[in-house]
Design an enzyme around this catalytic site. Structure first.
Site, PDB file in Angstrom:
ATOM      1  CG  ASP A   1       0.590   0.151  -2.445  1.00  0.00           C
ATOM      2  OD1 ASP A   1      -0.090   0.261  -1.410  1.00  0.00           O
ATOM      3  OD2 ASP A   1       1.029   1.130  -3.079  1.00  0.00           O
TER       4      ASP A   1
HETATM    5  O1  MRU Z   1       3.114   5.161   0.431  1.00  0.00           O
HETATM    6  P1  MRU Z   1       1.818   5.491  -0.253  1.00  0.00           P
HETATM    7  O2  MRU Z   1       1.123   6.675   0.317  1.00  0.00           O
HETATM    8  O3  MRU Z   1       1.975   5.553  -1.750  1.00  0.00           O
HETATM    9  O4  MRU Z   1       0.906   4.237   0.063  1.00  0.00           O
HETATM   10  C1  MRU Z   1      -0.409   4.219  -0.410  1.00  0.00           C
HETATM   11  C2  MRU Z   1      -1.174   3.039   0.019  1.00  0.00           C
HETATM   12  O5  MRU Z   1      -0.677   2.144   0.679  1.00  0.00           O
HETATM   13  C3  MRU Z   1      -2.583   2.942  -0.475  1.00  0.00           C
HETATM   14  O6  MRU Z   1      -3.393   2.307   0.457  1.00  0.00           O
HETATM   15  C4  MRU Z   1      -2.579   2.119  -1.769  1.00  0.00           C
HETATM   16  O7  MRU Z   1      -1.649   2.632  -2.667  1.00  0.00           O
HETATM   17  C5  MRU Z   1      -3.910   2.090  -2.412  1.00  0.00           C
HETATM   18  S1  MRU Z   1      -4.321   3.665  -3.121  1.00  0.00           S
HETATM   19  C6  MRU Z   1      -5.793   3.520  -3.911  1.00  0.00           C
END
Ligand code: MRU
Length: 413
Positions: A278
Protein backbone atom coordinates in the site's frame (compact mmCIF):
# COMPACT_ATOMS: atom_id res chain seq x y z
CA UNK A 1 4.49 -25.24 -22.58
CA UNK A 2 2.11 -22.26 -22.39
CA UNK A 3 -0.51 -22.40 -19.64
CA UNK A 4 -3.18 -19.99 -20.77
CA UNK A 5 -4.68 -17.37 -18.50
CA UNK A 6 -8.33 -17.00 -19.47
CA UNK A 7 -10.15 -14.75 -17.05
CA UNK A 8 -11.51 -11.31 -17.75
CA UNK A 9 -12.22 -10.63 -14.08
CA UNK A 10 -12.24 -6.98 -13.13
CA UNK A 11 -12.87 -4.72 -10.15
CA UNK A 12 -14.48 -1.99 -12.25
CA UNK A 13 -16.07 -1.04 -15.56
CA UNK A 14 -15.62 2.41 -17.07
CA UNK A 15 -17.85 3.37 -19.95
CA UNK A 16 -17.74 7.14 -20.13
CA UNK A 17 -19.56 8.72 -18.24
CA UNK A 18 -20.56 5.62 -16.27
CA UNK A 19 -18.55 3.84 -13.58
CA UNK A 20 -19.46 0.51 -12.01
CA UNK A 21 -17.57 -1.53 -9.43
CA UNK A 22 -18.03 -5.15 -8.48
CA UNK A 23 -19.14 -5.28 -4.84
CA UNK A 24 -16.21 -7.14 -3.27
CA UNK A 25 -18.09 -7.58 0.01
CA UNK A 26 -20.29 -10.13 -1.79
CA UNK A 27 -17.51 -12.01 -3.60
CA UNK A 28 -16.91 -14.82 -4.29
CA UNK A 29 -20.53 -15.87 -3.89
CA UNK A 30 -22.36 -13.13 -5.77
CA UNK A 31 -21.24 -10.92 -8.63
CA UNK A 32 -23.13 -7.70 -8.14
CA UNK A 33 -22.15 -4.58 -10.10
CA UNK A 34 -22.74 -1.28 -8.31
CA UNK A 35 -23.10 1.98 -10.21
CA UNK A 36 -20.93 4.78 -8.78
CA UNK A 37 -22.46 8.08 -9.86
CA UNK A 38 -20.53 10.62 -7.84
CA UNK A 39 -17.63 11.30 -5.48
CA UNK A 40 -19.78 10.53 -2.44
CA UNK A 41 -20.58 7.03 -3.68
CA UNK A 42 -16.91 6.46 -4.58
CA UNK A 43 -15.90 7.54 -1.06
CA UNK A 44 -18.43 5.15 0.50
CA UNK A 45 -17.35 2.21 -1.70
CA UNK A 46 -13.68 2.74 -0.75
CA UNK A 47 -14.37 3.25 2.96
CA UNK A 48 -16.60 0.19 3.30
CA UNK A 49 -14.18 -1.86 1.15
CA UNK A 50 -16.67 -2.67 -1.60
CA UNK A 51 -13.58 -1.82 -3.63
CA UNK A 52 -10.16 -2.33 -2.05
CA UNK A 53 -6.51 -2.86 -2.96
CA UNK A 54 -4.18 0.14 -3.30
CA UNK A 55 -4.21 0.68 -7.09
CA UNK A 56 -7.97 0.00 -7.42
CA UNK A 57 -8.70 2.55 -4.69
CA UNK A 58 -6.70 5.23 -6.54
CA UNK A 59 -8.39 4.47 -9.86
CA UNK A 60 -11.94 4.41 -8.39
CA UNK A 61 -11.33 7.73 -6.59
CA UNK A 62 -10.15 9.28 -9.88
CA UNK A 63 -12.99 7.85 -11.96
CA UNK A 64 -15.50 8.59 -9.18
CA UNK A 65 -14.59 12.26 -9.48
CA UNK A 66 -14.65 12.01 -13.28
CA UNK A 67 -18.16 10.52 -13.41
CA UNK A 68 -19.36 13.10 -10.87
CA UNK A 69 -18.11 16.00 -13.03
CA UNK A 70 -19.52 14.51 -16.25
CA UNK A 71 -22.95 14.06 -14.66
CA UNK A 72 -22.98 17.57 -13.14
CA UNK A 73 -21.30 19.45 -15.96
CA UNK A 74 -24.13 21.94 -16.47
CA UNK A 75 -24.37 22.84 -12.78
CA UNK A 76 -21.28 25.05 -12.53
CA UNK A 77 -21.57 28.86 -12.80
CA UNK A 78 -17.99 29.59 -13.83
CA UNK A 79 -14.43 28.26 -13.71
CA UNK A 80 -13.86 29.34 -10.11
CA UNK A 81 -16.99 27.52 -9.01
CA UNK A 82 -15.89 24.33 -10.80
CA UNK A 83 -12.32 24.47 -9.44
CA UNK A 84 -13.58 24.89 -5.87
CA UNK A 85 -15.88 21.89 -6.33
CA UNK A 86 -13.03 19.71 -7.60
CA UNK A 87 -10.74 20.72 -4.72
CA UNK A 88 -13.48 20.04 -2.13
CA UNK A 89 -14.06 16.60 -3.54
CA UNK A 90 -10.40 15.58 -3.82
CA UNK A 91 -10.03 16.54 -0.13
CA UNK A 92 -13.12 14.49 0.69
CA UNK A 93 -11.97 11.44 -1.28
CA UNK A 94 -8.56 11.55 0.43
CA UNK A 95 -10.33 10.90 3.75
CA UNK A 96 -11.76 7.53 2.64
CA UNK A 97 -8.80 5.37 3.76
CA UNK A 98 -5.37 6.43 5.09
CA UNK A 99 -2.68 3.88 4.19
CA UNK A 100 -2.64 3.27 0.41
CA UNK A 101 -0.66 6.15 -1.11
CA UNK A 102 -2.22 5.51 -4.55
CA UNK A 103 -5.36 7.34 -3.39
CA UNK A 104 -3.32 10.43 -2.47
CA UNK A 105 -1.23 10.19 -5.62
CA UNK A 106 -4.40 10.12 -7.76
CA UNK A 107 -5.87 13.12 -5.93
CA UNK A 108 -2.53 15.03 -6.16
CA UNK A 109 -2.75 14.71 -9.94
CA UNK A 110 -6.24 16.25 -9.96
CA UNK A 111 -5.22 19.02 -7.56
CA UNK A 112 -2.26 19.90 -9.78
CA UNK A 113 -4.70 20.71 -12.61
CA UNK A 114 -6.78 22.81 -10.23
CA UNK A 115 -3.66 24.78 -9.22
CA UNK A 116 -2.62 25.35 -12.84
CA UNK A 117 -6.09 26.62 -13.72
CA UNK A 118 -6.17 28.93 -10.68
CA UNK A 119 -2.85 30.44 -11.78
CA UNK A 120 -4.16 30.90 -15.28
CA UNK A 121 -7.29 32.62 -13.93
CA UNK A 122 -5.18 34.93 -11.76
CA UNK A 123 -2.90 35.92 -14.64
CA UNK A 124 -5.63 36.75 -17.16
CA UNK A 125 -7.98 39.14 -15.35
CA UNK A 126 -10.98 38.08 -17.41
CA UNK A 127 -11.63 34.49 -18.40
CA UNK A 128 -8.94 31.81 -18.08
CA UNK A 129 -9.30 30.90 -21.74
CA UNK A 130 -10.11 27.38 -20.68
CA UNK A 131 -13.81 26.64 -20.72
CA UNK A 132 -15.57 24.58 -18.07
CA UNK A 133 -15.76 21.78 -20.57
CA UNK A 134 -12.00 21.77 -21.15
CA UNK A 135 -11.26 21.67 -17.43
CA UNK A 136 -13.63 18.74 -16.92
CA UNK A 137 -12.13 16.94 -19.91
CA UNK A 138 -8.62 17.35 -18.42
CA UNK A 139 -9.70 15.78 -15.12
CA UNK A 140 -11.55 12.93 -16.85
CA UNK A 141 -8.54 12.19 -19.10
CA UNK A 142 -6.28 12.16 -16.04
CA UNK A 143 -8.53 9.55 -14.39
CA UNK A 144 -8.68 7.50 -17.60
CA UNK A 145 -4.88 7.60 -17.81
CA UNK A 146 -4.67 6.17 -14.27
CA UNK A 147 -6.86 3.29 -15.41
CA UNK A 148 -4.95 2.61 -18.65
CA UNK A 149 -1.50 2.87 -17.05
CA UNK A 150 -2.30 0.57 -14.17
CA UNK A 151 -3.01 -2.43 -16.41
CA UNK A 152 0.13 -1.79 -18.50
CA UNK A 153 2.22 -1.35 -15.33
CA UNK A 154 0.93 -4.63 -13.89
CA UNK A 155 1.82 -6.57 -17.04
CA UNK A 156 5.35 -5.13 -16.87
CA UNK A 157 5.62 -5.99 -13.14
CA UNK A 158 4.53 -9.55 -13.98
CA UNK A 159 7.16 -9.90 -16.68
CA UNK A 160 10.06 -8.45 -14.63
CA UNK A 161 9.11 -10.39 -11.51
CA UNK A 162 8.81 -13.72 -13.34
CA UNK A 163 12.16 -13.21 -15.11
CA UNK A 164 13.84 -12.29 -11.82
CA UNK A 165 12.57 -15.37 -9.97
CA UNK A 166 13.40 -17.74 -12.81
CA UNK A 167 16.91 -16.29 -13.00
CA UNK A 168 17.34 -16.91 -9.25
CA UNK A 169 15.99 -20.44 -9.20
CA UNK A 170 17.13 -21.78 -12.55
CA UNK A 171 15.49 -24.91 -13.84
CA UNK A 172 14.29 -26.26 -10.50
CA UNK A 173 10.61 -26.38 -9.72
CA UNK A 174 9.25 -24.23 -6.92
CA UNK A 175 6.07 -23.02 -5.24
CA UNK A 176 5.33 -19.48 -4.12
CA UNK A 177 3.17 -18.05 -1.37
CA UNK A 178 1.11 -14.87 -1.48
CA UNK A 179 -0.89 -12.86 1.05
CA UNK A 180 -4.06 -10.75 0.80
CA UNK A 181 -5.41 -10.03 -2.69
CA UNK A 182 -3.24 -8.23 -5.21
CA UNK A 183 -4.89 -9.43 -8.42
CA UNK A 184 -7.36 -8.11 -10.97
CA UNK A 185 -9.73 -7.28 -8.12
CA UNK A 186 -7.17 -5.09 -6.32
CA UNK A 187 -6.01 -3.19 -9.40
CA UNK A 188 -7.32 -2.04 -12.77
CA UNK A 189 -6.46 -5.53 -14.05
CA UNK A 190 -3.91 -8.44 -14.00
CA UNK A 191 -2.48 -7.56 -10.58
CA UNK A 192 0.87 -6.83 -8.95
CA UNK A 193 2.07 -9.78 -6.83
CA UNK A 194 -0.63 -11.86 -8.47
CA UNK A 195 0.54 -10.43 -11.80
CA UNK A 196 3.96 -12.01 -11.18
CA UNK A 197 2.24 -15.28 -10.27
CA UNK A 198 0.12 -15.10 -13.44
CA UNK A 199 3.23 -14.48 -15.54
CA UNK A 200 5.14 -17.32 -13.83
CA UNK A 201 2.24 -19.67 -14.50
CA UNK A 202 1.70 -18.61 -18.06
CA UNK A 203 5.24 -18.13 -19.31
CA UNK A 204 7.39 -20.56 -17.30
CA UNK A 205 7.30 -24.16 -16.15
CA UNK A 206 9.28 -23.72 -12.92
CA UNK A 207 6.49 -22.41 -10.67
CA UNK A 208 4.02 -25.24 -10.34
CA UNK A 209 2.03 -24.38 -7.22
CA UNK A 210 0.74 -21.33 -5.35
CA UNK A 211 -0.20 -21.06 -1.69
CA UNK A 212 -2.52 -18.28 -0.70
CA UNK A 213 -3.14 -17.30 2.90
CA UNK A 214 -6.66 -16.74 4.18
CA UNK A 215 -5.66 -13.23 5.34
CA UNK A 216 -7.74 -12.85 8.47
CA UNK A 217 -9.67 -10.94 9.57
CA UNK A 218 -11.12 -9.78 6.28
CA UNK A 219 -10.23 -12.93 4.31
CA UNK A 220 -9.07 -11.21 1.11
CA UNK A 221 -6.98 -14.35 0.46
CA UNK A 222 -9.69 -16.98 0.84
CA UNK A 223 -12.50 -14.91 -0.67
CA UNK A 224 -10.69 -13.07 -3.47
CA UNK A 225 -7.26 -14.54 -4.27
CA UNK A 226 -8.53 -18.13 -4.10
CA UNK A 227 -11.38 -17.03 -6.38
CA UNK A 228 -9.01 -15.50 -8.94
CA UNK A 229 -6.61 -18.49 -8.87
CA UNK A 230 -9.52 -20.92 -9.17
CA UNK A 231 -11.01 -19.03 -12.14
CA UNK A 232 -7.61 -19.09 -13.87
CA UNK A 233 -7.07 -22.82 -13.25
CA UNK A 234 -3.79 -22.06 -11.49
CA UNK A 235 -2.79 -24.94 -9.21
CA UNK A 236 -3.15 -23.61 -5.66
CA UNK A 237 -3.82 -24.41 -2.02
CA UNK A 238 -5.42 -22.20 0.59
CA UNK A 239 -3.54 -22.06 3.92
CA UNK A 240 -4.33 -20.60 7.33
CA UNK A 241 -2.21 -17.57 8.16
CA UNK A 242 -0.85 -19.53 11.11
CA UNK A 243 0.32 -22.50 8.99
CA UNK A 244 2.97 -20.64 7.01
CA UNK A 245 6.11 -21.38 9.09
CA UNK A 246 5.33 -25.08 9.15
CA UNK A 247 4.48 -25.11 5.45
CA UNK A 248 7.75 -23.44 4.42
CA UNK A 249 9.85 -25.61 6.71
CA UNK A 250 8.29 -28.90 5.64
CA UNK A 251 8.06 -28.04 1.94
CA UNK A 252 11.81 -27.43 1.89
CA UNK A 253 12.69 -30.68 3.68
CA UNK A 254 12.87 -34.17 2.20
CA UNK A 255 9.77 -36.07 3.36
CA UNK A 256 11.63 -38.70 5.35
CA UNK A 257 13.28 -36.14 7.60
CA UNK A 258 9.95 -34.81 8.85
CA UNK A 259 8.45 -36.13 12.11
CA UNK A 260 5.74 -37.89 10.22
CA UNK A 261 6.16 -38.13 6.47
CA UNK A 262 2.39 -37.78 6.01
CA UNK A 263 2.84 -34.20 7.22
CA UNK A 264 4.60 -33.31 4.01
CA UNK A 265 2.23 -31.82 1.54
CA UNK A 266 3.52 -33.19 -1.71
CA UNK A 267 4.36 -30.03 -3.64
CA UNK A 268 7.46 -28.22 -4.83
CA UNK A 269 9.27 -26.31 -2.08
CA UNK A 270 8.19 -22.75 -1.35
CA UNK A 271 11.06 -20.56 -2.55
CA UNK A 272 9.44 -17.13 -2.54
CA UNK A 273 6.78 -15.10 -0.77
CA UNK A 274 5.37 -12.47 -3.13
CA UNK A 275 3.22 -9.62 -1.81
CA UNK A 276 1.89 -6.25 -2.96
CA UNK A 277 2.03 -3.02 -0.98
CA UNK A 278 0.00 0.00 0.00
CA UNK A 279 3.03 2.25 0.41
CA UNK A 280 6.78 1.85 -0.06
CA UNK A 281 9.02 4.56 1.43
CA UNK A 282 12.38 5.88 0.17
CA UNK A 283 14.43 3.27 2.06
CA UNK A 284 12.22 0.36 0.89
CA UNK A 285 10.15 -0.10 4.08
CA UNK A 286 6.77 -1.44 2.99
CA UNK A 287 3.26 -1.11 4.41
CA UNK A 288 0.97 -3.94 3.37
CA UNK A 289 -1.91 -6.04 4.69
CA UNK A 290 -1.46 -6.98 8.34
CA UNK A 291 0.44 -10.26 8.58
CA UNK A 292 2.96 -9.31 5.90
CA UNK A 293 5.61 -8.42 8.49
CA UNK A 294 5.47 -11.84 10.13
CA UNK A 295 5.67 -13.51 6.70
CA UNK A 296 8.87 -11.56 5.99
CA UNK A 297 10.36 -12.76 9.29
CA UNK A 298 9.48 -16.34 8.37
CA UNK A 299 11.03 -15.90 4.89
CA UNK A 300 14.26 -14.62 6.45
CA UNK A 301 14.32 -17.51 8.91
CA UNK A 302 14.10 -20.11 6.16
CA UNK A 303 16.20 -18.23 3.58
CA UNK A 304 13.40 -17.86 1.02
CA UNK A 305 12.93 -14.76 -1.16
CA UNK A 306 10.61 -12.01 0.03
CA UNK A 307 9.43 -10.04 -3.00
CA UNK A 308 7.36 -6.84 -2.98
CA UNK A 309 5.51 -6.02 -6.23
CA UNK A 310 4.31 -2.44 -6.80
CA UNK A 311 3.58 0.08 -9.51
CA UNK A 312 5.75 3.18 -8.94
CA UNK A 313 2.53 5.04 -7.94
CA UNK A 314 2.74 3.05 -4.67
CA UNK A 315 6.18 4.48 -3.86
CA UNK A 316 6.13 7.50 -1.55
CA UNK A 317 9.51 9.24 -1.73
CA UNK A 318 8.27 11.98 0.61
CA UNK A 319 8.73 9.55 3.52
CA UNK A 320 12.27 8.45 4.43
CA UNK A 321 11.12 5.30 6.19
CA UNK A 322 8.06 3.36 7.30
CA UNK A 323 7.77 4.91 10.78
CA UNK A 324 5.54 7.73 9.51
CA UNK A 325 3.19 5.68 7.30
CA UNK A 326 -0.36 6.15 8.63
CA UNK A 327 -1.79 2.77 9.59
CA UNK A 328 -5.52 2.18 9.39
CA UNK A 329 -7.18 0.51 12.37
CA UNK A 330 -10.57 -1.02 11.61
CA UNK A 331 -13.53 -2.11 13.67
CA UNK A 332 -12.97 -4.91 16.16
CA UNK A 333 -16.08 -6.66 14.85
CA UNK A 334 -14.00 -7.84 11.87
CA UNK A 335 -12.03 -9.91 14.42
CA UNK A 336 -14.82 -10.99 16.77
CA UNK A 337 -17.02 -12.10 13.86
CA UNK A 338 -16.58 -13.78 10.50
CA UNK A 339 -18.90 -13.35 7.58
CA UNK A 340 -19.64 -15.76 4.80
CA UNK A 341 -22.46 -17.78 3.36
CA UNK A 342 -24.55 -20.37 5.08
CA UNK A 343 -23.77 -23.81 3.72
CA UNK A 344 -26.89 -25.39 2.37
CA UNK A 345 -27.41 -28.07 -0.19
CA UNK A 346 -28.10 -26.96 -3.76
CA UNK A 347 -31.59 -28.39 -3.28
CA UNK A 348 -32.27 -26.22 -0.23
CA UNK A 349 -30.98 -23.19 -2.12
CA UNK A 350 -33.23 -24.00 -5.03
CA UNK A 351 -36.30 -24.43 -2.86
CA UNK A 352 -35.80 -20.90 -1.63
CA UNK A 353 -36.40 -20.06 -5.22
CA UNK A 354 -34.48 -16.85 -5.79
CA UNK A 355 -31.03 -18.34 -6.34
CA UNK A 356 -29.52 -15.68 -4.08
CA UNK A 357 -27.06 -17.09 -1.59
CA UNK A 358 -27.58 -15.74 1.90
CA UNK A 359 -24.62 -14.14 3.60
CA UNK A 360 -24.42 -13.99 7.34
CA UNK A 361 -22.09 -12.91 10.10
CA UNK A 362 -21.14 -15.40 12.77
CA UNK A 363 -19.75 -14.52 16.18
CA UNK A 364 -16.55 -16.51 16.78
CA UNK A 365 -15.69 -15.02 20.18
CA UNK A 366 -17.56 -14.55 23.46
CA UNK A 367 -20.33 -11.98 23.64
CA UNK A 368 -19.25 -9.26 26.01
CA UNK A 369 -17.41 -6.05 26.46
CA UNK A 370 -13.78 -6.53 25.42
CA UNK A 371 -11.47 -5.05 22.86
CA UNK A 372 -10.34 -6.59 19.60
CA UNK A 373 -7.08 -5.16 18.22
CA UNK A 374 -7.44 -4.78 14.47
CA UNK A 375 -4.65 -3.00 12.60
CA UNK A 376 -5.41 -3.35 8.90
CA UNK A 377 -1.77 -2.99 7.83
CA UNK A 378 1.75 -3.44 9.17
CA UNK A 379 5.16 -2.21 8.06
CA UNK A 380 7.86 -4.62 6.91
CA UNK A 381 11.37 -3.20 7.39
CA UNK A 382 13.50 -3.07 4.25
CA UNK A 383 16.13 -5.39 5.80
CA UNK A 384 13.68 -8.29 5.37
CA UNK A 385 12.93 -7.58 1.69
CA UNK A 386 14.87 -9.29 -1.11
CA UNK A 387 13.66 -7.17 -4.04
CA UNK A 388 11.03 -4.61 -5.04
CA UNK A 389 9.56 -5.28 -8.49
CA UNK A 390 8.14 -2.26 -10.34
CA UNK A 391 6.92 -1.62 -13.89
CA UNK A 392 10.33 -0.04 -14.55
CA UNK A 393 12.32 -3.10 -13.45
CA UNK A 394 13.55 -4.80 -10.28
CA UNK A 395 15.06 -2.77 -7.42
CA UNK A 396 17.67 -4.85 -5.61
CA UNK A 397 20.03 -3.92 -2.80
CA UNK A 398 23.36 -2.29 -3.47
CA UNK A 399 26.00 -4.97 -2.87
CA UNK A 400 28.30 -2.66 -0.89
CA UNK A 401 25.74 -0.82 1.30
CA UNK A 402 23.12 -3.57 1.56
CA UNK A 403 20.48 -0.84 1.04
CA UNK A 404 17.82 -0.14 -1.60
CA UNK A 405 18.31 3.11 -3.51
CA UNK A 406 14.65 3.53 -4.50
CA UNK A 407 14.97 7.20 -5.46
CA UNK A 408 18.11 6.62 -7.53
CA UNK A 409 16.42 3.73 -9.34
CA UNK A 410 13.33 5.78 -10.20
CA UNK A 411 15.45 8.71 -11.40
CA UNK A 412 17.41 6.42 -13.69
CA UNK A 413 14.42 4.58 -15.20
O1 MRU B 1 -7.41 -3.60 3.02
P1 MRU B 1 -7.15 -3.91 1.57
O2 MRU B 1 -7.83 -5.14 1.08
O3 MRU B 1 -7.38 -2.71 0.69
O4 MRU B 1 -5.59 -4.21 1.53
C1 MRU B 1 -5.00 -4.57 0.32
C2 MRU B 1 -3.57 -4.90 0.43
O5 MRU B 1 -2.97 -4.82 1.49
C3 MRU B 1 -2.87 -5.27 -0.84
O6 MRU B 1 -1.87 -6.20 -0.60
C4 MRU B 1 -2.24 -4.00 -1.41
O7 MRU B 1 -3.19 -2.98 -1.51
C5 MRU B 1 -1.64 -4.23 -2.74
S1 MRU B 1 -2.89 -4.47 -3.98
C6 MRU B 1 -2.13 -4.62 -5.47
Amino acid sequence: MERKITTSMSALKWNRPNLEIIDQLLLPHEQVWLPIKNAEEAHKAIKTMQVRGAPAIGVVAGLGLATDLLHKKDAFQNEKDLLEYIAENTAYLRSARPTAVNLFEAMDRMDKHVETEHLRLKESKEASGNTLETIIETIVREAETLLENDVLDNRAIGKYGAEYLVARHGESRFSVLTHCNTGSLATAGYGTALGIIRALWEKTTQMDHVYCTETRPYNQGSRLTAYELHEENIDFSLVCDSAVSWLIKTSNQPAKTINNSLDKFDRSPVKAIIVGADRVTANGDTANKVGTYQLAIVAKNFGVDFIVAVPSTTIDLSLDNGSSIPIEYRSGTEVTNVSGVVLESADQQQRKGNGIIERSTVRVSPFGDFEAYNPSFDVTPCELITAIVTEKGVITKDASTGQFDVKGFLEKH
